[in-house]
Design an enzyme around this catalytic site. Structure first.
Site, PDB file in Angstrom:
ATOM      1  CG  ASP A 116      42.484  37.381  40.898  1.00 48.73           C
ATOM      2  OD1 ASP A 116      42.813  37.662  42.914  1.00 48.73           O
ATOM      3  OD2 ASP A 116      41.898  38.640  41.238  1.00 48.73           O
ATOM      4  CG  HIS A 117      38.513  36.657  44.059  1.00 54.99           C
ATOM      5  ND1 HIS A 117      38.942  36.831  45.365  1.00 54.99           N
ATOM      6  CD2 HIS A 117      39.753  37.543  43.538  1.00 54.99           C
ATOM      7  CE1 HIS A 117      39.921  37.512  46.683  1.00 54.99           C
ATOM      8  NE2 HIS A 117      40.060  38.193  44.758  1.00 54.99           N
TER       9      HIS A 117
ATOM     10  N   GLY B 239      43.156  43.800  47.634  1.00 58.30           N
ATOM     11  CA  GLY B 239      42.965  44.680  47.626  1.00 58.30           C
ATOM     12  C   GLY B 239      43.778  45.914  47.872  1.00 58.30           C
TER      13      GLY B 239
ATOM     14  CG  ASN C 248      46.076  39.726  44.692  1.00 57.00           C
ATOM     15  OD1 ASN C 248      47.135  39.490  45.000  1.00 57.00           O
ATOM     16  ND2 ASN C 248      45.123  39.052  44.603  1.00 57.00           N
TER      17      ASN C 248
ATOM     18  CG  ASP D 162      42.119  44.632  38.336  1.00 52.88           C
ATOM     19  OD1 ASP D 162      42.981  45.374  37.721  1.00 52.88           O
ATOM     20  OD2 ASP D 162      41.162  43.936  38.650  1.00 52.88           O
TER      21      ASP D 162
HETATM   22  P1  13P Z   1      42.398  45.876  44.128  1.00 54.45           P
HETATM   23  O1  13P Z   1      40.535  46.687  43.422  1.00 54.45           O
HETATM   24  O2  13P Z   1      42.936  47.193  45.578  1.00 54.45           O
HETATM   25  O3  13P Z   1      43.295  46.244  43.187  1.00 54.45           O
HETATM   26  O4  13P Z   1      42.344  44.535  44.624  1.00 54.45           O
HETATM   27  C1  13P Z   1      43.088  43.885  43.140  1.00 54.45           C
HETATM   28  C2  13P Z   1      42.595  43.002  43.941  1.00 54.45           C
HETATM   29  O5  13P Z   1      42.832  42.552  45.278  1.00 54.45           O
HETATM   30  C3  13P Z   1      42.657  41.662  43.171  1.00 54.45           C
HETATM   31  O6  13P Z   1      42.749  39.875  43.728  1.00 54.45           O
HETATM   32  O1  G3H Z   2      39.277  41.152  42.673  1.00 55.81           O
HETATM   33  C1  G3H Z   2      39.080  41.616  41.812  1.00 55.81           C
HETATM   34  C2  G3H Z   2      40.138  41.601  40.855  1.00 55.81           C
HETATM   35  O2  G3H Z   2      40.185  43.243  40.884  1.00 55.81           O
HETATM   36  C3  G3H Z   2      39.491  41.227  39.070  1.00 55.81           C
HETATM   37  O3  G3H Z   2      38.109  41.972  39.177  1.00 55.81           O
HETATM   38  O4  G3H Z   2      36.576  40.139  38.121  1.00 55.81           O
HETATM   39  O5  G3H Z   2      36.747  42.256  37.988  1.00 55.81           O
HETATM   40  O6  G3H Z   2      38.169  40.801  36.198  1.00 55.81           O
HETATM   41  P1  G3H Z   2      37.539  41.257  37.886  1.00 55.81           P
HETATM   42 ZN    ZN Z   3      41.168  39.903  45.382  1.00 52.69          ZN
END
Ligand code: 13P
Ligand code: G3H
Ligand code: ZN
Length: 317
Positions: A81-82, A211, A254, A256
């Site tokens: 992720d990212h 998000g 996504n 989290d």
């Molecule tokens: P949330 O913060 O809305 O859960 O988004 C998570 C996300 O986009 C992880 O890449």
């Molecule tokens: O986009 C971010 C995700 O919620 C992951 O969060 O970088 O704190 O693990 P993190």
């Molecule tokens: Zn994200």
């Protein structure tokens, strides 16, 4: 079974979205796999750079491989992720990740294209799928904070050119959401018209919604009633909007923050109600079950509930 995100999107496109959940520890992994077993749904395990630093890359891989053994019927992708460019290469070379996200969205358009193109070449040579991002979400991710006035919705014409020139397999689009618990002031507003315009230029191409936590008010209330101090104005995406976004090409969603809220609520309430307890396995057990129920609920909203058999049939056919 670990598959690529592209494998999942081929089945999902237009019908359902695959939930992508960030994990950092064993309890989340157990709840995630158990929830999807109950929901009979495919899913994506997401690992951020922060998670790789927190648990360690070896430990995260071991946790997921162990969960795979415990849940042999599970069909899922393992996704970075990212990622930045170097972390994408590390994950591609590891042979464990089936999908990476290169997030160069904070660079100018041409630079984003050049970086994404390089990652796509290396990833595709190894059979790994690539998600890229165009546009700018608000909120905080990793070490980059984007305030509301700098957030930028994805431009549909740019999206078409970007996908054609990079060869990426899916595209994260900025459509009004942001990361974290404070997404909207006032009414939750997703720019579905923007998704429709992007789909028109990229028919059949998988789009990703970041998000996407819904930040339930009841969850925030319970956390605060158990000693938390979250801003009660916290607000997320309306979960019923997923069903509207899916026919417009959104195939990955996504989540989290909502999982973090489940963890915080369970542990705050448990230790408030059992102040004498110091065996962390007790709230840990409660969390795994609550997280599994949360996953079942999300799978219904993403329309992925019960779709595992269709995915299995498509993969073997
Ligand atoms: P949330 O913060 O809305 O859960 O988004 C998570 C996300 O986009 C992880 O890449
Ligand atoms: O986009 C971010 C995700 O919620 C992951 O969060 O970088 O704190 O693990 P993190
Ligand atoms: Zn994200």
């Amino acid at each position: 079974m670990i598959v690529t995100t592209s494998d999942l999107f081929r089945v999902a496109y237009g019908k359902f979205a695959v939930g992508a959940y960030n994990i950092n520890n064993m309890e989340q992994a157990l709840g995630l796999f158990e929830g999807h077993r109950r929901a009979n749904a495919p899913f994506i395990v997401q690992i951020s750079r922060g998670a790789r630093k927190y648990a360690g890359v070896v430990m995260l891989e071991a946790i997921i491989r162990a969960a795979e053994q415990m849940y042999p019927e599970a069909i899922f992708a393992v996704h970075l992720d990212h990622g930045d460019e170097q972390t994408c290469y590390d994950c591609i070379e590891s042979g464990f990740y089936s999908s990476v996200m290169i997030d160069a969205s904070h660079y100018p358009f041409e630079e984003n294209i050049a970086i994404t193109r390089r990652v796509v070449e290396r990833a595709h040579a190894a059979g790994v799928s690539v998600e890229a991002e165009l546009g700018m979400l608000g909120g905080v991710e990793e070490d980059i904070a984007v305030d509301e006035k700098h957030a930028k919705l994805t431009d549909p014409d740019e999206a078409k050119e970007f996908v054609e020139r990079t060869g990426c397999d899916s595209l994260a689009v900025a459509i009004g959401t942001s990361h974290g618990a404070y997404k909207f002031k006032g009414e939750a507003k997703l720019h579905l018209d923007r998704v429709a315009a992007i789909q028109q230029r990229l028919p059949g191409f998988p789009l990703v919604m970041h998000g996407s936590s819904s930040v339930p008010a009841e969850e925030v209330r319970r956390i605060n009633a158990a000693g938390g101090a979250l801003d009660p104005s916290a607000k997320g995406v309306n979960e019923d909007d997923f069903a509207k976004a899916i026919p417009l090409g959104v195939t990955k969603v996504n989540i989290d923050t909502d999982g973090r809220l489940v963890w915080t609520r369970v542990h705050r309430e448990y230790f408030r109600d059992h102040p004498e307890v110091f065996d962390f396995r007790k709230p840990g057990k409660v969390f795994i079950d609550e997280y599994a129920k949360f996953i079942q609920h999300k799978s219904r909203k993403l329309l992925s509930y019960g779709q595992l058999d269709a995915v299995r049939a498509a993969l073997s056919g």
